[in-house]
Design an enzyme around this catalytic site. Structure first.
Site, mmCIF file in Angstrom:
data_model
loop_
_atom_site.group_PDB
_atom_site.id
_atom_site.type_symbol
_atom_site.label_atom_id
_atom_site.label_comp_id
_atom_site.label_asym_id
_atom_site.label_seq_id
_atom_site.Cartn_x
_atom_site.Cartn_y
_atom_site.Cartn_z
ATOM 1 N N ASP A 194 -1.692 6.033 11.397
ATOM 2 C CA ASP A 194 -0.942 5.712 10.184
ATOM 3 C C ASP A 194 -0.875 4.187 10.061
ATOM 4 O O ASP A 194 -0.315 3.518 10.929
ATOM 5 C CB ASP A 194 0.459 6.318 10.342
ATOM 6 C CG ASP A 194 1.367 6.029 9.179
ATOM 7 O OD1 ASP A 194 1.020 5.199 8.311
ATOM 8 O OD2 ASP A 194 2.464 6.631 9.154
ATOM 9 N N ILE A 195 -1.406 3.640 8.986
ATOM 10 C CA ILE A 195 -1.488 2.183 8.835
ATOM 11 C C ILE A 195 -0.104 1.535 8.737
ATOM 12 O O ILE A 195 0.040 0.356 9.040
ATOM 13 C CB ILE A 195 -2.376 1.814 7.617
ATOM 14 C CG1 ILE A 195 -2.882 0.368 7.733
ATOM 15 C CG2 ILE A 195 -1.659 2.057 6.303
ATOM 16 C CD1 ILE A 195 -3.989 0.015 6.750
ATOM 17 N N ASN A 198 -2.987 0.951 -7.176
ATOM 18 C CA ASN A 198 -3.623 1.147 -8.489
ATOM 19 C C ASN A 198 -3.311 -0.067 -9.347
ATOM 20 O O ASN A 198 -2.503 -0.918 -8.969
ATOM 21 C CB ASN A 198 -3.174 2.464 -9.136
ATOM 22 C CG ASN A 198 -1.675 2.503 -9.338
ATOM 23 O OD1 ASN A 198 -1.117 1.636 -10.012
ATOM 24 N ND2 ASN A 198 -1.011 3.477 -8.739
ATOM 25 N N ASP A 226 -0.638 4.296 -0.543
ATOM 26 C CA ASP A 226 0.257 3.491 -1.390
ATOM 27 C C ASP A 226 1.696 4.013 -1.273
ATOM 28 O O ASP A 226 2.644 3.244 -1.018
ATOM 29 C CB ASP A 226 -0.254 3.595 -2.841
ATOM 30 C CG ASP A 226 0.335 2.572 -3.782
ATOM 31 O OD1 ASP A 226 1.091 1.712 -3.322
ATOM 32 O OD2 ASP A 226 0.026 2.650 -4.996
ATOM 33 N N SER A 231 -10.288 3.793 -1.637
ATOM 34 C CA SER A 231 -11.004 4.596 -2.666
ATOM 35 C C SER A 231 -11.475 5.977 -2.207
ATOM 36 O O SER A 231 -12.024 6.719 -3.022
ATOM 37 C CB SER A 231 -12.229 3.837 -3.238
ATOM 38 O OG SER A 231 -11.826 2.898 -4.194
ATOM 39 N N THR A 232 -11.284 6.320 -0.918
ATOM 40 C CA THR A 232 -11.867 7.583 -0.435
ATOM 41 C C THR A 232 -10.941 8.781 -0.576
ATOM 42 O O THR A 232 -11.310 9.897 -0.216
ATOM 43 C CB THR A 232 -12.295 7.476 1.049
ATOM 44 O OG1 THR A 232 -11.112 7.335 1.854
ATOM 45 C CG2 THR A 232 -13.224 6.306 1.277
ATOM 46 N N GLY A 233 -9.715 8.553 -1.083
ATOM 47 C CA GLY A 233 -8.774 9.652 -1.286
ATOM 48 C C GLY A 233 -8.784 10.060 -2.752
ATOM 49 O O GLY A 233 -9.776 10.597 -3.261
ATOM 50 N N TYR A 280 -9.287 8.452 -5.328
ATOM 51 C CA TYR A 280 -10.329 7.829 -6.149
ATOM 52 C C TYR A 280 -11.739 8.367 -5.874
ATOM 53 O O TYR A 280 -12.703 7.954 -6.533
ATOM 54 C CB TYR A 280 -10.283 6.302 -6.021
ATOM 55 C CG TYR A 280 -9.166 5.660 -6.840
ATOM 56 C CD1 TYR A 280 -8.305 6.425 -7.630
ATOM 57 C CD2 TYR A 280 -8.966 4.277 -6.835
ATOM 58 C CE1 TYR A 280 -7.289 5.845 -8.377
ATOM 59 C CE2 TYR A 280 -7.954 3.691 -7.586
ATOM 60 C CZ TYR A 280 -7.115 4.470 -8.355
ATOM 61 O OH TYR A 280 -6.113 3.894 -9.097
#
Ligand code: AR6
Length: 206
Positions: A30-31, A44, A54, A141-143, A145
């Site tokens: 988890d970042i 976004n 986010d 972008s890999t989720g 998006y």
């Protein structure tokens, strides 16, 4: 959702450049728990929060981050894909959050790769401008998006290699991947890019 722990730590790796700069590919994790100087948010254009990473960053970091995002959005309107801005880290261990907007994937012919590369270059440049030494990226972008993972991994890591090479202060970049399948794909891309760039050593560190 929680990060999965499925015993793939041995596939987590570090690329080390000739002058000692490092790129870690780490997970599943988890970042929001990262202790680098900054973490990068896959935001976004509104900068006003959302789901995925986010949502997790705003939940954990608290209202100070959103307050600063609102101020920035008030000044600039919206943030275009490929650009980045910086705020406090609020209650996070990281002192700063760098908010960047990844491209929405629309098949690959809408300059998605250029925009995703720009997210990484701009985030590292902004960290460098603030004299930060370390930052962590999620798989931008890999989720929501929809960017295909293998392509996103290649673009993200190769842009990071280039940006890190010219950074004056940033010496350490981490990719913090939330799930095992994403981790494996980023590890594979990192190994491939390191072997095609003679100036990197690869270590299995964790
Ligand atoms: N730590 C690390 N990675 C995470 C975490 C976490 N806590 N949570 C999710 N991920 P996404 P995008 C991974 O959808 O595709 C938002 O609503 C996730 O598994 O967060 O750039 C924004 O407001 C995936 O691998 O970002 C935008 O509207 C990666 O983070 C939109 O989603 C990115 O998934 C941006 O979409």
């Amino acid at each position: 959702m929680t990060a999965q722990n499925k015993g793939v730590q041995d596939s987590t790796i570090r690329l080390i450049s000739e002058n000692g700069k490092t790129i870690d590919v780490f997970g599943p994790a988890d970042i929001t728990r990262e202790t680098t100087d900054a973490i990068v948010n896959a935001a976004n254009s509104s900068l006003l929060g959302g789901g995925g990473v986010d949502g997790a960053i705003h939940r954990t970091g608290g209202p100070a981050i959103l307050a600063e995002c609102r101020q920035i959005a008030g000044k600039i309107g919206s943030l275009a894909a490929g650009k980045a801005v910086i705020t406090t880290g609020g209650n996070l261990a990281a002192k700063y959050v760098i908010h960047t907007v990844g491209p929405i994937y629309r098949g690959g012919a809408s300059r998605e790769a250029e925009k995703l590369a720009s997210c990484h270059r701009e985030s590292i440049r902004l960290a460098d401008e603030h004299r930060l030494n370390s930052l962590s990226f999620p798989a931008i972008s890999t989720g929501a998006y929809g960017y295909p993972l293998a392509e996103a991994a290649s673009v993200a890591i190769s842009a990071t290699i280039d940006a890190l090479a010219i950074a004056a202060h940033v010496t350490k970049v981490r990719f913090v991947l939330f799930d095992v399948s994403t981790l494996k794909i980023y590890v594979r891309a990192a190994k491939r890019l390191a072997s095609s760039t003679a100036s990197f050593q690869v270590e299995e560190v964790f």
